[in-house]
Scaffold this motif. Structure first.
Motif, PDB file in Angstrom:
ATOM      1  N   ASP A 210       0.812  -1.217   0.000  1.00  0.00           N
ATOM      2  CA  ASP A 210       0.000   0.000   0.000  1.00  0.00           C
ATOM      3  C   ASP A 210       0.843   1.264   0.000  1.00  0.00           C
ATOM      4  N   PHE A 211       2.165   1.133   0.261  1.00  0.00           N
ATOM      5  CA  PHE A 211       3.044   2.298   0.352  1.00  0.00           C
ATOM      6  C   PHE A 211       4.119   2.284  -0.733  1.00  0.00           C
ATOM      7  N   ASP A 212       3.917   1.461  -1.755  1.00  0.00           N
ATOM      8  CA  ASP A 212       4.823   1.439  -2.897  1.00  0.00           C
ATOM      9  C   ASP A 212       4.724   2.789  -3.622  1.00  0.00           C
ATOM     10  N   SER A 213       5.855   3.352  -3.962  1.00  0.00           N
ATOM     11  CA  SER A 213       5.868   4.694  -4.564  1.00  0.00           C
ATOM     12  C   SER A 213       5.517   4.691  -6.043  1.00  0.00           C
ATOM     13  N   ARG A 214       5.515   3.521  -6.672  1.00  0.00           N
ATOM     14  CA  ARG A 214       5.317   3.461  -8.118  1.00  0.00           C
ATOM     15  C   ARG A 214       3.832   3.511  -8.479  1.00  0.00           C
ATOM     16  N   PRO A 215       3.495   4.212  -9.554  1.00  0.00           N
ATOM     17  CA  PRO A 215       2.100   4.176 -10.014  1.00  0.00           C
ATOM     18  C   PRO A 215       1.796   2.840 -10.675  1.00  0.00           C
ATOM     19  N   GLY A 216       0.572   2.410 -10.570  1.00  0.00           N
ATOM     20  CA  GLY A 216       0.201   1.156 -11.218  1.00  0.00           C
ATOM     21  C   GLY A 216       0.642  -0.054 -10.430  1.00  0.00           C
ATOM     22  N   LEU A 287     -12.318   2.601   2.929  1.00  0.00           N
ATOM     23  CA  LEU A 287     -11.205   3.472   3.305  1.00  0.00           C
ATOM     24  C   LEU A 287     -10.163   3.669   2.206  1.00  0.00           C
ATOM     25  N   SER A 288     -10.522   3.480   0.962  1.00  0.00           N
ATOM     26  CA  SER A 288      -9.515   3.604  -0.092  1.00  0.00           C
ATOM     27  C   SER A 288      -8.926   5.015  -0.147  1.00  0.00           C
ATOM     28  N   GLN A 289      -9.759   6.035   0.006  1.00  0.00           N
ATOM     29  CA  GLN A 289      -9.233   7.405  -0.027  1.00  0.00           C
ATOM     30  C   GLN A 289      -8.377   7.687   1.192  1.00  0.00           C
ATOM     31  N   TRP A 290      -8.784   7.179   2.339  1.00  0.00           N
ATOM     32  CA  TRP A 290      -7.993   7.378   3.562  1.00  0.00           C
ATOM     33  C   TRP A 290      -6.634   6.710   3.420  1.00  0.00           C
ATOM     34  N   VAL A 291      -6.589   5.489   2.889  1.00  0.00           N
ATOM     35  CA  VAL A 291      -5.318   4.792   2.683  1.00  0.00           C
ATOM     36  C   VAL A 291      -4.441   5.558   1.703  1.00  0.00           C
ATOM     37  N   ALA A 292      -5.045   6.155   0.680  1.00  0.00           N
ATOM     38  CA  ALA A 292      -4.281   6.963  -0.266  1.00  0.00           C
ATOM     39  C   ALA A 292      -3.608   8.135   0.449  1.00  0.00           C
ATOM     40  N   GLY A 293      -4.302   8.729   1.411  1.00  0.00           N
ATOM     41  CA  GLY A 293      -3.702   9.803   2.195  1.00  0.00           C
ATOM     42  C   GLY A 293      -2.561   9.312   3.060  1.00  0.00           C
ATOM     43  N   ARG A 295      -0.654   6.762   2.358  1.00  0.00           N
ATOM     44  CA  ARG A 295       0.446   6.515   1.428  1.00  0.00           C
ATOM     45  C   ARG A 295       1.180   7.812   1.101  1.00  0.00           C
ATOM     46  N   ALA A 296       0.423   8.875   0.823  1.00  0.00           N
ATOM     47  CA  ALA A 296       1.039  10.160   0.491  1.00  0.00           C
ATOM     48  C   ALA A 296       1.912  10.664   1.638  1.00  0.00           C
ATOM     49  N   GLU A 297       1.451  10.480   2.865  1.00  0.00           N
ATOM     50  CA  GLU A 297       2.236  10.918   4.024  1.00  0.00           C
ATOM     51  C   GLU A 297       3.523  10.103   4.151  1.00  0.00           C
ATOM     52  N   ARG A 301       7.453  11.386   3.949  1.00  0.00           N
ATOM     53  CA  ARG A 301       8.493  11.076   4.944  1.00  0.00           C
ATOM     54  C   ARG A 301       9.684  10.401   4.279  1.00  0.00           C
ATOM     55  N   ARG A 302       9.414   9.559   3.286  1.00  0.00           N
ATOM     56  CA  ARG A 302      10.509   8.945   2.541  1.00  0.00           C
ATOM     57  C   ARG A 302      11.378  10.026   1.893  1.00  0.00           C
ATOM     58  N   ALA A 303      10.742  11.014   1.292  1.00  0.00           N
ATOM     59  CA  ALA A 303      11.487  12.097   0.659  1.00  0.00           C
ATOM     60  C   ALA A 303      12.320  12.858   1.685  1.00  0.00           C
TER      61      ALA A 303
END
Length: 392
Positions: A210-216, A287-293, A295-297, A301-303
């Motif tokens: 769920d936290f993979d940075s790659r699209p797709g 919770l798909s939108q919540w999980v997307a948030g 992931r973005a966070e 932090r990775r950056a």
């Protein structure tokens, strides 16, 4: 006379996170320099309120939430995983190819119990996830280390050299714990082809998908119409929905494999916890939108971790992704001693590379794992300020 002790259990190292927590016993922290705990890859915040309310509703009003259920899990949850995973990976997964477990560690243990026994061999890339190594040790299964290459990406051609008549499986984790590396799709395809050619299982632990940075989609393994003859996929609901205490994981594998898994699960747990499964199913549906948030966070932090290590003299970032940064430190002391010193000199708790490498391996002495899921951007900046002040 002392009680008898299984020699395989006696030879297994103690749980690393518990060992590290003991280092805190004689440490002192202050309000202006509190402990930064980057030792464990588990969310410490509770699930979102709506999920907790759904759990409370089930606990009060659903009598079946307190009873035994099917050994392989709630049929609705199995079907939802099959549906969503088929869409996400572009393949075909049937509900009968899904089993629910009490966390992903149990998924690994159950899968391995159907594959290997004492005297057999399993290939693990290094640095490895220590609980995988611990389970193999407890079963008397020989762990064959596969050193990861540049970027902490293992190579199938290197694994091929390690296969013997006793090899039963290759186990991969992507995004990786502890290294953070996201394995390229072509790397995973090469491992699937290698495992199939030798009649081995390829275990893919995708706890952090769920936290993979790659699209797709991260790989196309499920697009292979014969994936079930080789691939065993593992997953955890602990990270995406903050359900660590409810212990919900999953195995996706051939139906005949899951018939064997059922024996293991019935013996050690009878069935997965009902409330945790209800929570996982509700989360998948709502919770798909919540999980997307979330992931973005994590990606932010990775950056911050990547940027911080780029400016920290002497330190080298070996891998960074999902919840983890895996680094090489610049000090003369080994990582075990340095990790203990960090508690007192910098109020930071992180795990040494010696916990993720074979005993005595020189790389382990130079490496540290930082789990950054529970420190925000301000905490990450504070960690770098402390590390910059650390003396040899």
């Amino acid at each position: 006379m002392p009680h008898p002790l299984n020699p395989a259990m006696a030879a297994t190292e103690p749980p690393p996170v518990m060992e590290a927590r003991r280092w805190l016993a004689d440490a002192t922290f202050t309000a202006d320099r509190p402990l930064l705990n980057v030792s464990q890859a588990a969310p410490v915040d509770p699930p979102p309120l709506a999920l907790r309310q759904a759990l409370a509703e089930a606990a009060v009003n659903d009598p079946s939430a307190h009873l035994y259920g099917p050994v392989l899990g709630n049929p609705e949850l199995r079907a939802e995983i099959a549906l969503q995973w088929s869409a996400a990976y572009g393949g075909t997964i049937h509900p009968g190819q899904v089993a629910i477990t009490q966390g992903c560690n149990q998924a690994f243990s159950a899968a391995l119990s159907t594959l290997a026994g004492a005297g057999d061999e399993v290939i693990l890339p290094t640095p490895w996830y220590f609980n995988h190594k611990m389970w193999l040790d407890m079963q008397g299964i020989t762990t064959v280390p596969l050193p990861a290459g540049p970027g902490l990406i293992p190579q199938a051609q290197e694994a091929a050299r390690l296969i013997t008549a006793r090899t039963r499986a290759i186990a991969l984790v992507s995004p990786n714990n502890p290294g953070g590396a996201e394995y390229p799709a072509e790397t995973l395809r090469a491992f699937l082809d290698l495992a199939r050619a030798h009649g081995l299982a390829l275990i893919m632990d995708e706890t952090y998908r769920d936290f993979d940075s790659r699209p797709g989609r991260p790989h196309a393994l499920f697009e292979d119409p014969d994936w079930a003859d080789t691939l065993i996929h593992l997953y955890s609901f602990s990270k995406a929905y903050r359900l660590t205490g409810h212990r919900v994981g999953a195995i996706i594998a051939a139906t005949d494999r899951l018939s064997e898994v059922e024996k293991f699960l019935d013996t050690v747990a009878i069935c997965p916890g009902q409330l945790g499964q209800i929570a996982a199913l509700w989360g998948m549906r709502n919770l798909s939108q919540w999980v997307a948030g979330e992931r973005a966070e994590i990606l932010a932090r990775r950056a911050a971790m990547t940027g911080g290590f780029a400016t920290l003299p002497g330190w080298r970032l070996l891998g960074c992704g999902a919840y983890f940064a895996y680094v090489e430190h610049p000090f003369a002391e080994d990582s075990g001693a340095l990790a203990r010193r960090l508690v007192h000199d910098a109020a930071i708790l992180m795990l040494p590379g010696t916990m993720f490498q074979p005993a005595g391996h020189p790389d382990g002495a130079r490496q540290l794992r930082i789990a950054f899921a529970n420190i925000d951007a301000e905490g990450i900046a504070g960690m770098f300020r402390r590390l910059a002040l650390l003396h040899p």
